[in-house]
Design a protein around this motif. Structure first.
Motif, short mmCIF file in Angstrom:
data_model
loop_
_atom_site.label_atom_id
_atom_site.label_comp_id
_atom_site.label_asym_id
_atom_site.label_seq_id
_atom_site.Cartn_x
_atom_site.Cartn_y
_atom_site.Cartn_z
N ASP A 9 -25.80 18.82 -42.02
CA ASP A 9 -25.10 18.38 -41.23
C ASP A 9 -24.18 19.09 -40.78
O ASP A 9 -22.93 18.87 -40.22
CB ASP A 9 -24.52 16.67 -40.80
N GLU A 10 -23.71 20.14 -41.46
CA GLU A 10 -22.72 21.32 -41.16
C GLU A 10 -22.46 22.02 -40.25
O GLU A 10 -21.26 22.56 -39.58
CB GLU A 10 -22.69 21.88 -42.68
N VAL A 11 -23.90 22.08 -40.05
CA VAL A 11 -23.40 23.31 -38.34
C VAL A 11 -24.27 22.42 -37.37
O VAL A 11 -25.03 21.17 -38.15
CB VAL A 11 -23.98 24.49 -38.45
N ALA A 12 -24.50 23.02 -36.02
CA ALA A 12 -25.38 21.99 -34.49
C ALA A 12 -26.41 22.32 -35.01
O ALA A 12 -27.15 23.09 -35.67
CB ALA A 12 -24.61 22.55 -34.02
N TYR A 39 -32.06 23.09 -37.94
CA TYR A 39 -30.78 23.21 -39.25
C TYR A 39 -30.08 21.51 -38.38
O TYR A 39 -30.60 21.61 -37.32
CB TYR A 39 -29.54 23.89 -38.84
N ASN A 40 -30.30 20.23 -38.86
CA ASN A 40 -29.02 19.90 -38.40
C ASN A 40 -30.05 18.92 -37.40
O ASN A 40 -29.55 18.41 -36.07
CB ASN A 40 -27.67 19.66 -37.28
N SER A 41 -31.41 18.34 -37.97
CA SER A 41 -32.22 18.00 -36.85
C SER A 41 -32.57 16.83 -37.45
O SER A 41 -32.40 16.55 -38.35
CB SER A 41 -33.55 19.02 -37.19
N GLY A 42 -33.81 16.10 -36.97
CA GLY A 42 -33.42 14.58 -36.72
C GLY A 42 -35.10 14.59 -37.64
O GLY A 42 -35.91 16.08 -37.81
N GLY A 43 -35.35 13.76 -38.27
CA GLY A 43 -36.25 14.15 -39.39
C GLY A 43 -37.95 12.36 -39.13
O GLY A 43 -37.71 12.23 -38.82
N THR A 48 -36.34 8.21 -49.38
CA THR A 48 -35.76 8.54 -50.93
C THR A 48 -34.63 10.10 -51.21
O THR A 48 -33.87 9.47 -51.39
CB THR A 48 -36.53 8.28 -52.23
N PHE A 49 -34.98 10.81 -50.67
CA PHE A 49 -34.83 11.90 -51.09
C PHE A 49 -34.30 12.90 -49.79
O PHE A 49 -33.59 13.73 -50.11
CB PHE A 49 -35.73 13.14 -52.12
N VAL A 50 -35.10 12.47 -48.37
CA VAL A 50 -34.25 13.32 -47.61
C VAL A 50 -33.82 12.08 -47.05
O VAL A 50 -34.50 11.12 -46.15
CB VAL A 50 -35.61 13.53 -46.99
N GLN A 51 -32.67 12.24 -45.68
CA GLN A 51 -32.46 11.31 -44.46
C GLN A 51 -31.90 12.11 -44.00
O GLN A 51 -31.47 13.68 -43.56
CB GLN A 51 -30.93 11.16 -45.06
N ASP A 52 -31.49 11.54 -42.19
CA ASP A 52 -31.60 12.55 -41.11
C ASP A 52 -29.89 12.72 -41.05
O ASP A 52 -29.44 11.81 -41.60
CB ASP A 52 -32.19 11.87 -40.62
N PRO A 53 -29.49 14.35 -40.46
CA PRO A 53 -30.01 14.93 -40.28
C PRO A 53 -30.80 16.22 -41.48
O PRO A 53 -30.54 15.55 -42.77
CB PRO A 53 -29.34 15.68 -39.69
N SER A 54 -31.96 16.55 -41.22
CA SER A 54 -32.32 17.48 -41.96
C SER A 54 -32.68 18.39 -41.39
O SER A 54 -32.54 19.13 -40.55
CB SER A 54 -32.83 16.85 -42.69
N ILE A 55 -33.43 19.71 -42.25
CA ILE A 55 -33.54 20.67 -42.42
C ILE A 55 -35.48 20.36 -41.76
O ILE A 55 -35.78 19.51 -42.69
CB ILE A 55 -33.95 21.45 -43.13
N GLN A 56 -36.06 20.13 -40.28
CA GLN A 56 -37.56 19.75 -39.97
C GLN A 56 -38.19 21.00 -38.72
O GLN A 56 -37.25 21.79 -38.46
CB GLN A 56 -36.67 18.71 -39.17
N GLY A 57 -39.36 20.70 -39.23
CA GLY A 57 -39.80 21.41 -38.15
C GLY A 57 -41.40 21.20 -38.88
O GLY A 57 -41.89 21.15 -39.75
N ALA A 58 -42.01 22.69 -38.63
CA ALA A 58 -43.22 22.52 -38.54
C ALA A 58 -43.04 23.68 -40.73
O ALA A 58 -42.42 24.10 -40.49
CB ALA A 58 -43.35 24.03 -37.97
#
Length: 174
Positions: A9-12, A39-43, A48-58
């Motif tokens: 969540d450090e950058v947009a 970066y800073n995407s919904g997921g 457990t190990f990942v919470q929104d926001p995260s790096i997310q995609g294909a």
């Protein structure tokens, strides 16, 4: 030891390819030639190990270069699968080279509701990593924690090795 954690969540919201994020006096430069990770995407929400926001995609290989060597690395990774994945991903560890000094795999340790796992490394210096997910079609990456100095036990081992080398040199000179 200086520990730094990126919570994504450090950058947009933006593509990670070529992105440099600075935190705690350390720069993290991301590469993702496919251009499908953000970066800073919904997921997956809060698992457990990942919470929104995260790096997310294909699900595609991506790398992270550190501005100075790190001695421990931890992160969470989830992939869109309702069954465990073995391995969840492989991680190539590099130290100032184009050739990895180690390739480590890790499995999804749980499914909640996505295949998810946590990667942990502690050891010699690492300048960059390449993460290659095993499945897909999407992934979420979060909570990257690095330590920028070796653990005290590693320092003692290095000091002991240096002392032994010095003793051998002195013995040869006599």
């Amino acid at each position: 030891a200086n520990t730094v954690t990126l919570t994504m969540d450090e950058v947009a919201l933006q593509p990670i390819n070529g992105l440099t994020v600075s935190k705690g006096g350390k720069d993290f430069t991301f590469s993702n030639p496919s251009g499908f990770l953000y970066y800073n995407s919904g997921g997956p929400g809060n698992i457990t190990f990942v919470q929104d926001p995260s790096i997310q995609g294909a699900a595609a290989p991506f790398g992270i270069a550190f501005s100075s060597p790190v001695f421990s690395i931890q992160f969470g990774l989830a992939e869109s699968s309702v069954a465990p994945i073995a391995p969840l991903a492989t991680v190539d560890l590099y130290y100032n080279s184009l050739v990895p000094f180690a390739t480590m795999s890790f499995n999804s340790s749980l499914v909640d509701p996505f295949a998810e796992g946590q990667f942990n490394y502690s050891g010699g210096p690492v300048s960059n990593i390449l993460i290659t997910p095993n499945a897909g079609p999407t992934l979420a990456f979060d909570n990257l924690t690095v330590t920028t100095a070796p653990e005290p036990s590693s320092l003692l081992t290095l000091a002991g090795a240096a002392a032994l080398a010095a003793a051998r040199i002195l013995k040869r000179r006599r």
